[in-house]
Design a protein around this motif. Structure first.
Motif, PDB file in Angstrom:
ATOM      1  N   UNK A   1     -21.548  17.260  21.602  1.00  0.00           N
ATOM      2  CA  UNK A   1     -20.178  17.662  21.279  1.00  0.00           C
ATOM      3  C   UNK A   1     -19.674  16.722  20.194  1.00  0.00           C
ATOM      4  N   UNK A   2     -19.686  17.200  18.955  1.00  0.00           N
ATOM      5  CA  UNK A   2     -19.288  16.377  17.816  1.00  0.00           C
ATOM      6  C   UNK A   2     -17.807  16.492  17.482  1.00  0.00           C
ATOM      7  N   UNK A   3     -17.123  17.431  18.086  1.00  0.00           N
ATOM      8  CA  UNK A   3     -15.699  17.621  17.802  1.00  0.00           C
ATOM      9  C   UNK A   3     -15.503  18.697  16.740  1.00  0.00           C
ATOM     10  N   UNK A   4     -14.837  19.761  17.143  1.00  0.00           N
ATOM     11  CA  UNK A   4     -14.662  20.903  16.237  1.00  0.00           C
ATOM     12  C   UNK A   4     -13.894  20.545  14.965  1.00  0.00           C
ATOM     13  N   UNK A   5     -12.825  19.760  15.087  1.00  0.00           N
ATOM     14  CA  UNK A   5     -12.037  19.414  13.891  1.00  0.00           C
ATOM     15  C   UNK A   5     -12.858  18.591  12.915  1.00  0.00           C
TER      16      UNK A   5
END
Length: 184
Positions: free
Chosen positions: A130-134
């Motif tokens: 989970x790399x972060x959507x933003x």
């Protein structure tokens, strides 16, 4: 916006958690990067960045990642964090990049690499990253205009087709040549 030191600490901690969770057998598992095992992801981050820093007059000792990937990674993170915590006005000079403050160069080129390669290591270890959507959307927006230059550099594989409405993380990984659905 995080400072280079804060961003490195955050991204390195995420990667360290993955490294620390790996068993001796896990290091031989395939990764989403063609011809790389899990250990090669760590080796890449350690070796290229230590060479890169020579452009700032920083000569860090070589580390034997194959002998003990977790120990080599811990030592490496400590070395890099010390540099970004106290850049001491050092300038990195690179024929392709020009001159940049060493902490900015680490942030722009190395820390972002740690962040993206955490996806590779997580996948190799059978975990869902989970790399972060933003952050993924912002990285993709910054890379898209220079796509040809990035492809010509040889740093990325051919783009993988994904749906236009795929999550930003999947679109970013596909852009850099990874199959978001890859499994070991």
């Amino acid at each position: 916006m995080s400072s280079p030191a804060q961003q490195h600490a955050q991204d390195a901690a995420r990667f360290t958690d993955l490294v620390e969770s790996a068993s001796a057998e896990d290091w031989r598992r395939p990764s989403p990067v063609a011809e790389w095992a899990a250990v090669d992801v760590v080796k890449h981050l350690v070796e290229w960045s230590r060479g890169f820093l020579k452009g700032a007059g920083i000569d860090l000792p070589a580390l034997d990642v194959d002998a003990d990937p977790a120990e080599a990674w811990r030592r490496h993170v400590t070395d890099i964090q010390a540099i970004v915590d106290d850049p001491a006005g050092r300038i990195l000079s690179n024929p392709h990049l020009g001159e940049l403050p060493v902490d900015a160069a680490i942030d722009q080129f190395y820390t972002s690499d740690v962040w993206m390669h955490s996806w590779d290591l997580a996948k190799a270890l059978g975990r869902e990253p989970e790399l972060g959507e933003q952050r993924c959307a912002a990285a993709l927006a910054g890379m898209a205009p220079i796509e040809q230059m990035l492809r010509d550099s040889g740093q990325f594989g051919a783009a993988v087709a994904v749906a236009d409405d795929a999550p930003a993380q999947d679109r970013l990984m596909a852009f850099i040549g990874r199959d978001p659905a890859w499994r070991p």
